[in-house]
Write a protein that holds these residues in place. Structure first.
Motif, PDB file in Angstrom:
ATOM      1  N   GLY A   1       9.182  -9.577  39.427  1.00 30.26           N
ATOM      2  CA  GLY A   1       9.638  -8.157  39.760  1.00 30.26           C
ATOM      3  C   GLY A   1       9.136  -7.165  39.159  1.00 30.26           C
ATOM      4  O   GLY A   1       9.192  -5.827  39.404  1.00 30.26           O
ATOM      5  N   LYS A   2       7.847  -7.174  38.462  1.00 29.08           N
ATOM      6  CA  LYS A   2       7.236  -6.282  37.683  1.00 29.08           C
ATOM      7  C   LYS A   2       5.760  -6.451  37.776  1.00 29.08           C
ATOM      8  O   LYS A   2       4.887  -6.676  36.809  1.00 29.08           O
ATOM      9  CB  LYS A   2       7.475  -6.416  36.116  1.00 29.08           C
ATOM     10  N   PRO A   3       5.394  -6.497  39.114  1.00 31.95           N
ATOM     11  CA  PRO A   3       3.752  -6.788  39.067  1.00 31.95           C
ATOM     12  C   PRO A   3       2.927  -5.381  39.076  1.00 31.95           C
ATOM     13  O   PRO A   3       3.468  -4.208  39.370  1.00 31.95           O
ATOM     14  CB  PRO A   3       3.567  -7.126  40.761  1.00 31.95           C
ATOM     15  N   GLY A   4       1.691  -5.656  38.511  1.00 33.99           N
ATOM     16  CA  GLY A   4       0.887  -4.391  38.272  1.00 33.99           C
ATOM     17  C   GLY A   4      -0.533  -4.672  39.214  1.00 33.99           C
ATOM     18  O   GLY A   4      -1.131  -5.862  38.905  1.00 33.99           O
ATOM     19  N   VAL A   5      -0.562  -4.146  40.518  1.00 30.97           N
ATOM     20  CA  VAL A   5      -1.352  -4.530  41.405  1.00 30.97           C
ATOM     21  C   VAL A   5      -2.559  -3.705  41.764  1.00 30.97           C
ATOM     22  O   VAL A   5      -2.446  -2.605  41.826  1.00 30.97           O
ATOM     23  CB  VAL A   5      -0.506  -4.629  42.820  1.00 30.97           C
TER      24      VAL A   5
ATOM     25  N   ASP B   1      -2.250  -0.417  53.397  1.00 30.53           N
ATOM     26  CA  ASP B   1      -0.962   0.703  53.259  1.00 30.53           C
ATOM     27  C   ASP B   1       0.362  -0.100  53.384  1.00 30.53           C
ATOM     28  O   ASP B   1       1.522   0.285  52.633  1.00 30.53           O
ATOM     29  CB  ASP B   1      -1.007   1.631  54.507  1.00 30.53           C
ATOM     30  N   ARG B   2       0.484  -1.109  54.044  1.00 27.84           N
ATOM     31  CA  ARG B   2       1.787  -1.993  54.250  1.00 27.84           C
ATOM     32  C   ARG B   2       1.925  -2.659  52.764  1.00 27.84           C
ATOM     33  O   ARG B   2       3.199  -2.609  52.430  1.00 27.84           O
ATOM     34  CB  ARG B   2       1.726  -2.892  55.389  1.00 27.84           C
ATOM     35  N   MET B   3       0.793  -3.120  52.247  1.00 25.62           N
ATOM     36  CA  MET B   3       1.078  -3.983  51.038  1.00 25.62           C
ATOM     37  C   MET B   3       1.463  -2.997  49.828  1.00 25.62           C
ATOM     38  O   MET B   3       2.394  -3.162  49.024  1.00 25.62           O
ATOM     39  CB  MET B   3      -0.057  -4.608  50.685  1.00 25.62           C
ATOM     40  N   LYS B   4       0.823  -1.783  49.820  1.00 29.13           N
ATOM     41  CA  LYS B   4       1.063  -0.999  48.772  1.00 29.13           C
ATOM     42  C   LYS B   4       2.669  -0.165  48.953  1.00 29.13           C
ATOM     43  O   LYS B   4       3.406  -0.333  47.972  1.00 29.13           O
ATOM     44  CB  LYS B   4       0.206   0.628  48.976  1.00 29.13           C
ATOM     45  N   LYS B   5       2.984  -0.018  50.182  1.00 27.57           N
ATOM     46  CA  LYS B   5       4.304   0.529  50.358  1.00 27.57           C
ATOM     47  C   LYS B   5       5.409  -0.676  50.028  1.00 27.57           C
ATOM     48  O   LYS B   5       6.329  -0.303  49.389  1.00 27.57           O
ATOM     49  CB  LYS B   5       4.648   0.750  51.749  1.00 27.57           C
ATOM     50  N   GLU B   6       5.011  -1.919  50.211  1.00 27.16           N
ATOM     51  CA  GLU B   6       6.083  -2.850  49.971  1.00 27.16           C
ATOM     52  C   GLU B   6       6.132  -3.075  48.439  1.00 27.16           C
ATOM     53  O   GLU B   6       7.355  -3.246  47.889  1.00 27.16           O
ATOM     54  CB  GLU B   6       5.747  -4.335  50.802  1.00 27.16           C
ATOM     55  N   ILE B   7       5.052  -3.114  47.813  1.00 24.10           N
ATOM     56  CA  ILE B   7       5.223  -3.322  46.389  1.00 24.10           C
ATOM     57  C   ILE B   7       6.036  -2.035  45.796  1.00 24.10           C
ATOM     58  O   ILE B   7       6.655  -2.193  44.901  1.00 24.10           O
ATOM     59  CB  ILE B   7       3.755  -3.290  45.788  1.00 24.10           C
TER      60      ILE B   7
ATOM     61  N   THR C   1       4.397  -1.751  40.863  1.00 27.46           N
ATOM     62  CA  THR C   1       3.218  -0.855  40.460  1.00 27.46           C
ATOM     63  C   THR C   1       2.033  -1.089  41.109  1.00 27.46           C
ATOM     64  O   THR C   1       1.232  -2.188  40.861  1.00 27.46           O
ATOM     65  CB  THR C   1       2.947  -0.700  38.966  1.00 27.46           C
ATOM     66  N   VAL C   2       1.497  -0.048  41.767  1.00 21.29           N
ATOM     67  CA  VAL C   2       0.039  -0.242  42.427  1.00 21.29           C
ATOM     68  C   VAL C   2      -0.849   0.404  41.321  1.00 21.29           C
ATOM     69  O   VAL C   2      -0.850   1.643  41.488  1.00 21.29           O
ATOM     70  CB  VAL C   2       0.118   0.401  43.814  1.00 21.29           C
ATOM     71  N   LEU C   3      -1.686  -0.283  40.937  1.00 25.84           N
ATOM     72  CA  LEU C   3      -2.484   0.454  39.771  1.00 25.84           C
ATOM     73  C   LEU C   3      -3.592   1.205  40.436  1.00 25.84           C
ATOM     74  O   LEU C   3      -4.268   2.096  39.592  1.00 25.84           O
ATOM     75  CB  LEU C   3      -3.055  -0.593  38.807  1.00 25.84           C
ATOM     76  N   GLU C   4      -4.266   0.387  41.490  1.00 23.73           N
ATOM     77  CA  GLU C   4      -5.462   0.923  42.226  1.00 23.73           C
ATOM     78  C   GLU C   4      -5.422   0.349  43.542  1.00 23.73           C
ATOM     79  O   GLU C   4      -5.269  -0.681  43.708  1.00 23.73           O
ATOM     80  CB  GLU C   4      -6.754   0.934  41.298  1.00 23.73           C
ATOM     81  N   TYR C   5      -6.042   1.368  44.348  1.00 26.53           N
ATOM     82  CA  TYR C   5      -6.176   1.172  45.800  1.00 26.53           C
ATOM     83  C   TYR C   5      -7.773   1.172  46.159  1.00 26.53           C
ATOM     84  O   TYR C   5      -8.209   2.561  45.913  1.00 26.53           O
ATOM     85  CB  TYR C   5      -5.350   2.186  46.520  1.00 26.53           C
TER      86      TYR C   5
ATOM     87  N   GLN D   1     -11.569  -3.802  32.597  1.00 23.07           N
ATOM     88  CA  GLN D   1     -11.902  -3.080  31.219  1.00 23.07           C
ATOM     89  C   GLN D   1     -11.257  -2.131  31.470  1.00 23.07           C
ATOM     90  O   GLN D   1     -10.165  -1.366  30.518  1.00 23.07           O
ATOM     91  CB  GLN D   1     -13.328  -2.581  31.382  1.00 23.07           C
ATOM     92  N   LYS D   2     -10.564  -1.420  32.704  1.00 24.00           N
ATOM     93  CA  LYS D   2      -9.684  -0.382  32.837  1.00 24.00           C
ATOM     94  C   LYS D   2      -8.146  -0.639  32.645  1.00 24.00           C
ATOM     95  O   LYS D   2      -7.463   0.261  32.218  1.00 24.00           O
ATOM     96  CB  LYS D   2     -10.153   0.271  34.140  1.00 24.00           C
ATOM     97  N   TYR D   3      -7.821  -1.885  33.131  1.00 21.90           N
ATOM     98  CA  TYR D   3      -6.524  -2.353  33.258  1.00 21.90           C
ATOM     99  C   TYR D   3      -5.962  -3.320  32.120  1.00 21.90           C
ATOM    100  O   TYR D   3      -4.736  -3.290  31.943  1.00 21.90           O
ATOM    101  CB  TYR D   3      -5.878  -2.327  34.583  1.00 21.90           C
ATOM    102  N   GLY D   4      -6.886  -4.038  31.850  1.00 22.27           N
ATOM    103  CA  GLY D   4      -6.535  -5.226  30.934  1.00 22.27           C
ATOM    104  C   GLY D   4      -5.416  -5.922  31.625  1.00 22.27           C
ATOM    105  O   GLY D   4      -5.178  -6.120  32.985  1.00 22.27           O
ATOM    106  N   ALA D   5      -4.428  -6.264  30.603  1.00 22.62           N
ATOM    107  CA  ALA D   5      -3.214  -7.094  31.088  1.00 22.62           C
ATOM    108  C   ALA D   5      -2.112  -6.383  31.892  1.00 22.62           C
ATOM    109  O   ALA D   5      -1.282  -7.062  32.587  1.00 22.62           O
ATOM    110  CB  ALA D   5      -2.382  -7.496  29.782  1.00 22.62           C
ATOM    111  N   LYS D   6      -2.232  -5.291  32.179  1.00 26.69           N
ATOM    112  CA  LYS D   6      -1.378  -4.645  33.252  1.00 26.69           C
ATOM    113  C   LYS D   6      -2.009  -5.192  34.811  1.00 26.69           C
ATOM    114  O   LYS D   6      -0.959  -4.795  35.704  1.00 26.69           O
ATOM    115  CB  LYS D   6      -1.651  -2.855  33.005  1.00 26.69           C
ATOM    116  N   TRP D   7      -3.064  -5.612  34.863  1.00 25.31           N
ATOM    117  CA  TRP D   7      -3.414  -6.046  36.004  1.00 25.31           C
ATOM    118  C   TRP D   7      -2.849  -7.449  36.467  1.00 25.31           C
ATOM    119  O   TRP D   7      -3.471  -8.275  35.941  1.00 25.31           O
ATOM    120  CB  TRP D   7      -4.856  -5.953  36.389  1.00 25.31           C
TER     121      TRP D   7
END
Length: 365
Positions: free
Chosen positions: A182-186, A202-208, A214-218, A239-245
């Motif tokens: 329940g806590k993805p960083g995508v 766009d559908r994946m972003k909306k669903e998450i 959380t959508v970290l980056e598109y 390098q930008k997101y580390g473990a958040k990704w």
């Protein structure tokens, strides 16, 4: 001061407690979708009647890029089905560029085929050539030429064949949500060259986001250039997101063909994070990665060979002046737990539902 701290802690605790039922509901809903599409596909739910098979037809497949496993799988299915009817098939490779596809379309028109199959690119991209084919009375069917299933009359497509792209995207996002507790960083990978790719992303972003993730980056990067772009892009995102990704969501397996070395160089295990999930198409390399648990956990596969048979059936219906079949082919959430059924040993989603015999029966073969 202590009273304020206690109050803040109480408010935070109440907020967490209130969110728990909502998270549980989201998790249950997402898991139900995943379970539905991860099950075996053993029943035929396609057409059971239609025109008898035409004879002596010459057809051309215009493939966007034969390096793409999904496109190649469809080509193979078309050739197999056309062989059952005794048709002649010529496949032309657009080689991953608009210019290449334009040249291929010109070559196709010079061949004066009985029918054309548009394979893996937006119909509107080649609108002048499409209009010329339409004016010449050449029936056209397509795979992934539009985001919806069925006729695309504005460009002369008798029937566009695809799974429900929005369900593919939703199930991929739901799997990532469940897997992340329940806590993805995508990070989402797509290609704005294709309308269907943007619609899926766009559908994946909306669903998450609707589920609370959380959508970290598109990331918009050309699918035809993944071999050059993905290694460095992967390193930069780490390098930008580390473990958040925690999870990747891509509109096609091809993005993951070139991520593994960069992830391995960063000391990430094949089954480590980020966990890679593809919303299509179920390529051979994706199956191999999933089976080996090497830098891809899921592909939401399309039945590429079956779709090739459907394209031939739809073209046969067009030749006969009949309406399109109305069939929407099934999708399949492929994981290491179910990779060995419904065609898995052949590294593809090939449903055990007898579709070849069903189509042959319709055609009188």
């Amino acid at each position: 001061m202590k009273r304020r701290t206690l109050l803040q802690a109480t408010v935070a605790t109440v907020a967490v407690m209130l969110s728990m039922p909502a998270l549980a509901d989201s998790m249950a809903d997402a898991k139900a979708v995943v379970d539905k599409y991860a099950s075996k596909v053993s029943a035929w739910d396609g057409p059971t009647s239609g025109p008898k098979g035409a004879t002596g037809k010459n057809i051309v497949i215009l493939a966007a890029d034969m390096k793409n496993g999904g496109i190649l799988g469809v080509v193979n299915g078309v050739q197999e089905a056309a062989g059952a009817l005794g048709w002649t098939v010529k496949a032309l490779d657009g080689a991953g560029s608009i210019g290449g596809r334009t040249a291929a379309f010109g070559q196709a028109m010079a061949l004066k085929p009985d029918g054309i199959i548009i394979n893996g690119f937006d119909a509107v991209e080649q609108k002048p050539a499409m209009e010329a084919a339409k004016a010449a009375g050449i029936p056209m069917v397509s795979w992934h030429a539009a985001s919806a299933v069925g006729p695309v009359p504005e460009v002369g497509v008798f029937a566009n064949v695809t799974t429900d792209a929005m369900e593919v995207s939703k199930s991929a996002a739901d799997w990532a949500f469940v897997d992340a507790g329940g806590k993805p960083g995508v990070v989402i990978f797509t290609d704005s060259t294709y309308a269907i790719a943007i619609a899926k992303a766009d559908r994946m972003k909306k669903e998450i986001e609707d589920l609370g993730g959380t959508v970290l980056e598109y990331v918009d990067t050309p699918i035809a250039e993944t071999s050059q772009r993905m290694p460095q892009l992967t390193t930069s995102l780490l390098q930008k997101y580390g473990a958040k990704w925690t999870h990747s969501l891509a509109i096609n397996d091809l993005y993951y063909d070139f991520m593994g070395p960069s992830l391995a160089s960063a000391g990430i295990a094949g089954d480590g994070k980020p966990v890679n999930v593809a919303a299509g198409d179920g390529s051979e390399s994706a199956y191999q990665r999933i089976r080996a648990k090497q830098f891809q956990a899921v592909t939401v596969a399309e039945p590429l060979n079956l779709q090739g048979w459907q394209l031939v059936d739809e073209l046969n219906r067009a030749f006969a002046g009949a309406p399109w079949s109305g069939y929407v082919s099934p999708l399949h959430v492929v994981t290491s737990a179910n990779v060995e059924f419904d065609g898995g040993p052949k590294n593809s989603f090939d449903p055990d539902n007898g579709y070849r015999d069903q189509y042959k029966k319709i055609w009188g073969k």
